[in-house]
Design an enzyme around this catalytic site. Structure first.
Site, PDB file in Angstrom:
ATOM      1  N   GLN A  83     -27.552 -40.396  25.379  1.00 13.28           N
ATOM      2  CA  GLN A  83     -27.130 -39.382  24.416  1.00 13.28           C
ATOM      3  C   GLN A  83     -25.672 -39.591  24.003  1.00 13.28           C
ATOM      4  O   GLN A  83     -24.799 -39.713  24.867  1.00 13.28           O
ATOM      5  CB  GLN A  83     -27.288 -37.977  24.999  1.00 13.28           C
ATOM      6  CG  GLN A  83     -27.065 -36.909  23.938  1.00 13.28           C
ATOM      7  CD  GLN A  83     -27.028 -35.507  24.487  1.00 13.28           C
ATOM      8  OE1 GLN A  83     -26.174 -35.187  25.313  1.00 13.28           O
ATOM      9  NE2 GLN A  83     -27.923 -34.653  24.023  1.00 13.28           N
ATOM     10  N   ARG A  94     -31.665 -26.510  33.653  1.00  5.89           N
ATOM     11  CA  ARG A  94     -31.265 -25.855  34.906  1.00  5.89           C
ATOM     12  C   ARG A  94     -32.419 -25.680  35.885  1.00  5.89           C
ATOM     13  O   ARG A  94     -32.217 -25.751  37.098  1.00  5.89           O
ATOM     14  CB  ARG A  94     -30.606 -24.508  34.580  1.00  5.89           C
ATOM     15  CG  ARG A  94     -29.231 -24.670  33.964  1.00  5.89           C
ATOM     16  CD  ARG A  94     -28.743 -23.408  33.328  1.00  5.89           C
ATOM     17  NE  ARG A  94     -29.569 -23.018  32.189  1.00  5.89           N
ATOM     18  CZ  ARG A  94     -29.363 -21.938  31.457  1.00  5.89           C
ATOM     19  NH1 ARG A  94     -28.376 -21.123  31.744  1.00  5.89           N
ATOM     20  NH2 ARG A  94     -30.162 -21.669  30.430  1.00  5.89           N
ATOM     21  N   LYS A 150     -30.879 -33.500  19.412  1.00  2.00           N
ATOM     22  CA  LYS A 150     -31.058 -32.273  20.206  1.00  2.00           C
ATOM     23  C   LYS A 150     -30.157 -31.210  19.595  1.00  2.00           C
ATOM     24  O   LYS A 150     -28.935 -31.352  19.596  1.00  2.00           O
ATOM     25  CB  LYS A 150     -30.699 -32.544  21.667  1.00  2.00           C
ATOM     26  CG  LYS A 150     -30.862 -31.341  22.575  1.00  2.00           C
ATOM     27  CD  LYS A 150     -30.901 -31.779  24.039  1.00  2.00           C
ATOM     28  CE  LYS A 150     -30.953 -30.627  25.005  1.00  2.00           C
ATOM     29  NZ  LYS A 150     -29.642 -29.975  25.211  1.00  2.00           N
ATOM     30  N   PRO A 197     -30.722 -33.696  29.282  1.00  2.00           N
ATOM     31  CA  PRO A 197     -29.394 -34.185  29.647  1.00  2.00           C
ATOM     32  C   PRO A 197     -28.596 -33.025  30.244  1.00  2.00           C
ATOM     33  O   PRO A 197     -28.540 -31.953  29.643  1.00  2.00           O
ATOM     34  CB  PRO A 197     -28.792 -34.629  28.308  1.00  2.00           C
ATOM     35  CG  PRO A 197     -29.564 -33.889  27.257  1.00  2.00           C
ATOM     36  CD  PRO A 197     -30.912 -33.567  27.833  1.00  2.00           C
ATOM     37  N   ALA A 225     -24.859 -32.779  31.919  1.00  2.00           N
ATOM     38  CA  ALA A 225     -23.654 -33.520  32.306  1.00  2.00           C
ATOM     39  C   ALA A 225     -23.224 -33.147  33.717  1.00  2.00           C
ATOM     40  O   ALA A 225     -23.146 -31.975  34.066  1.00  2.00           O
ATOM     41  CB  ALA A 225     -22.535 -33.229  31.311  1.00  2.00           C
ATOM     42  N   CYS A 235     -23.840 -29.306  22.046  1.00  2.00           N
ATOM     43  CA  CYS A 235     -22.815 -29.004  23.046  1.00  2.00           C
ATOM     44  C   CYS A 235     -21.798 -27.997  22.499  1.00  2.00           C
ATOM     45  O   CYS A 235     -21.222 -28.213  21.435  1.00  2.00           O
ATOM     46  CB  CYS A 235     -22.105 -30.292  23.471  1.00  2.00           C
ATOM     47  SG  CYS A 235     -20.870 -29.974  24.737  1.00  2.00           S
ATOM     48  N   ASN A 261     -36.960 -26.228  24.275  1.00  2.32           N
ATOM     49  CA  ASN A 261     -36.066 -26.206  25.443  1.00  2.32           C
ATOM     50  C   ASN A 261     -35.429 -24.827  25.610  1.00  2.32           C
ATOM     51  O   ASN A 261     -35.026 -24.210  24.630  1.00  2.32           O
ATOM     52  CB  ASN A 261     -34.981 -27.291  25.256  1.00  2.32           C
ATOM     53  CG  ASN A 261     -33.815 -27.162  26.227  1.00  2.32           C
ATOM     54  OD1 ASN A 261     -32.671 -27.051  25.806  1.00  2.32           O
ATOM     55  ND2 ASN A 261     -34.094 -27.168  27.517  1.00  2.32           N
ATOM     56  N   GLY A 262     -35.374 -24.397  26.861  1.00  5.38           N
ATOM     57  CA  GLY A 262     -34.688 -23.163  27.198  1.00  5.38           C
ATOM     58  C   GLY A 262     -35.479 -22.326  28.172  1.00  5.38           C
ATOM     59  O   GLY A 262     -36.650 -22.006  27.924  1.00  5.38           O
TER      60      GLY A 262
HETATM   61  C1  LIG Z   1     -24.062 -27.895  33.342  1.00  8.26           C
HETATM   62  C2  LIG Z   1     -24.776 -28.215  32.055  1.00  8.26           C
HETATM   63  C3  LIG Z   1     -24.531 -29.422  31.434  1.00  8.26           C
HETATM   64  C4  LIG Z   1     -25.204 -29.751  30.234  1.00  8.26           C
HETATM   65  N1  LIG Z   1     -24.982 -30.976  29.657  1.00  8.26           N
HETATM   66  C5  LIG Z   1     -25.639 -31.296  28.505  1.00  8.26           C
HETATM   67  C6  LIG Z   1     -25.453 -32.572  27.888  1.00  8.26           C
HETATM   68  O1  LIG Z   1     -24.731 -33.445  28.375  1.00  8.26           O
HETATM   69  N2  LIG Z   1     -26.137 -32.805  26.730  1.00  8.26           N
HETATM   70  C7  LIG Z   1     -26.965 -31.864  26.162  1.00  8.26           C
HETATM   71  O2  LIG Z   1     -27.555 -32.120  25.113  1.00  8.26           O
HETATM   72  N3  LIG Z   1     -27.162 -30.678  26.747  1.00  8.26           N
HETATM   73  C8  LIG Z   1     -26.534 -30.378  27.889  1.00  8.26           C
HETATM   74  N4  LIG Z   1     -26.768 -29.169  28.485  1.00  8.26           N
HETATM   75  C9  LIG Z   1     -27.754 -28.238  27.887  1.00  8.26           C
HETATM   76  C10 LIG Z   1     -29.138 -28.451  28.488  1.00  8.26           C
HETATM   77  O3  LIG Z   1     -29.627 -29.750  28.244  1.00  8.26           O
HETATM   78  C11 LIG Z   1     -30.150 -27.424  27.941  1.00  8.26           C
HETATM   79  O4  LIG Z   1     -30.244 -27.574  26.551  1.00  8.26           O
HETATM   80  C12 LIG Z   1     -29.753 -25.968  28.235  1.00  8.26           C
HETATM   81  O5  LIG Z   1     -29.228 -25.824  29.536  1.00  8.26           O
HETATM   82  C13 LIG Z   1     -30.965 -25.031  28.066  1.00  8.26           C
HETATM   83  O6  LIG Z   1     -32.008 -25.433  28.919  1.00  8.26           O
HETATM   84  P1  LIG Z   1     -32.339 -24.662  30.306  1.00  8.26           P
HETATM   85  O7  LIG Z   1     -32.509 -23.216  29.960  1.00  8.26           O
HETATM   86  O8  LIG Z   1     -33.584 -25.347  30.808  1.00  8.26           O
HETATM   87  O9  LIG Z   1     -31.147 -24.855  31.201  1.00  8.26           O
HETATM   88  C14 LIG Z   1     -26.118 -28.832  29.666  1.00  8.26           C
HETATM   89  C15 LIG Z   1     -26.367 -27.625  30.327  1.00  8.26           C
HETATM   90  C16 LIG Z   1     -25.729 -27.315  31.501  1.00  8.26           C
HETATM   91  C17 LIG Z   1     -26.034 -26.004  32.181  1.00  8.26           C
END
Ligand SMILES: Cc1cc2nc3c(=O)[nH]c(=O)nc-3n(C[C@H](O)[C@H](O)[C@H](O)COP(=O)(O)O)c2cc1C
Length: 347
Positions: A78, A237, A147, A17, A19, A108, A212-213
């Site tokens: 979610q 991302r 999550k 997810p 946003a 969040c 995740n990450g």
């Molecule tokens: C702009 C943005 C919006 C996000 N929105 C949500 C969200 O709505 N719900 C959620 O559980 N995580 C949200 N996340 C977190 C991501 O789902 C993820 O857990 C986090 O970015 C780490 O993963 P990555 O390193 O692959 O980016 C958001 C992250 C970013 C950067």
């Protein structure tokens, strides 16, 4: 294949997810790229985090954020919040409006969410969080997942305790973002701590754990699985501007090799599909603005294309965007020696 409760997912690589980014229009583009041997590349996608009260009042913005379609399955909706009754009601709404699963946002870090005790604030009050999770699980007939982050900060890690307590009350899958709330999104993901969550859960539960990450390339996905023992991975991302990443990830997970790069012409078709999807779902202004802004994510993957990011700034209307993208498709097909791009924008 990955089993979550009574649902079988076609792959163990999930779109996170995010946003404001991974809306229905983009999710359908991600799903349009086939995976290894024609199977689905992405196992699960997710809506933005949804405010339960707004969802229940069915305001226009919430309905768009929760929008899904028959082609957008399996999909997770979610929810964020801390009120068990309202969250359960919103979960029932989600089930009735096309959710394959419900996810509870426990990660969040944004003030607007944590000030109302939602998002990662739930990690600070495990007792209430577990009660709320149980109420949500009991309210629906579809899997409910959570999550989480590792904890609010390093002095209050919950990554080995809360997941097992959530599993005890029927949570069907845990996704761990390997950072604390205090760390937000910057420092490197803490793979050994995700491994600790997996070990803690696997000692007495059989629910899947998703890591995740910092997954940006297929090798990151493999490393996450190899070093933590998790059942699947989730990408946020890294999937911005490259909806074909899941094709590459599942190929690498299946074969240990890297696939041939997704052709530039196919990448361009993804951009066009994104614009087309937006046009059918939103008004022309929003569709055009979105693609103009998102081009900065797509651009590195469409090179060589001199001045792409500069030139698209002059594109103001939907018909100009259509011409711009069509010209790009034509140009790529010529440069890359493809005689029939066999794909045109609807006019
Ligand atoms: C702009 C943005 C919006 C996000 N929105 C949500 C969200 O709505 N719900 C959620 O559980 N995580 C949200 N996340 C977190 C991501 O789902 C993820 O857990 C986090 O970015 C780490 O993963 P990555 O390193 O692959 O980016 C958001 C992250 C970013 C950067």
């Amino acid at each position: 294949m990955l089993q979550v409760g009574n649902v079988q997912l076609p792959s163990n690589a999930f779109l996170a997810p995010v946003a404001g980014y991974f809306d229905l229009a983009y999710r359908l583009v991600v799903r349009s790229v086939p995976g290894y041997k024609g199977h689905a590349a992405v196992g699960l996608t997710c809506t933005d985090l949804l405010c339960p009260q707004a969802l229940l009042s069915e305001n226009e913005k919430s309905l768009w954020l929760a929008a899904t379609s028959p082609d957008d399955k399996p999909v997770c909706m979610q929810l964020y919040g801390a009120n068990a009754e309202i969250m359960a009601e919103a979960a029932q709404w989600s089930e009735a409006h096309g959710a394959t699963m419900i996810d509870i946002n426990m990660g969040c870090p944004v003030d607007k969410v944590t000030k109302r005790n939602g998002g990662s604030k739930l990690l600070c009050d495990p007792c209430n969080t577990i009660k709320m999770a149980e109420a949500i699980v009991k309210s629906v007939n579809i899997p409910v997942t959570a999550k989480i982050r590792l904890g609010w900060d390093d002095s209050s890690l919950i990554h080995t305790t809360l997941p097992t307590q959530l599993a005890d009350v029927g949570i069907a899958m845990i996704t761990v973002h390997g950072r604390t709330t205090e760390q937000r999104f910057k420092p490197s993901v803490r793979i050994p701590l995700i491994a600790e969550t997996v070990a803690a859960l696997k000692s007495n539960h059989s629910i899947p754990v998703i890591g995740n990450g910092d997954i940006k390339i297929p090798q990151d996905a493999k490393r996450m699985i190899d070093e933590t023992g998790c059942d699947g991975i989730m990408v946020a991302r890294g999937a911005m501007g490259q909806p074909w990443l899941f094709r590459d990830i599942v190929y690498h997970l299946e074969t240990g090799k890297l696939p041939r790069p997704y052709p530039r012409i196919e990448r361009m078709k993804c951009v066009i599909r994104h614009f087309e999807n937006m046009l059918t779902m939103r008004d022309e202004r929003i569709a055009t603005n979105t693609i103009r802004v998102r081009m900065s994510r797509y651009s590195p993957h469409l090179q060589p294309w001199p001045n792409l990011k500069r030139d698209i700034q002059y594109v103001k209307t939907a018909s100009e965007m259509r011409d711009f993208l069509n010209a790009g498709l034509e140009r790529i097909s010529q440069e890359d020696g493809i005689t029939d791009p066999s794909f045109e924008l609807a006019t």
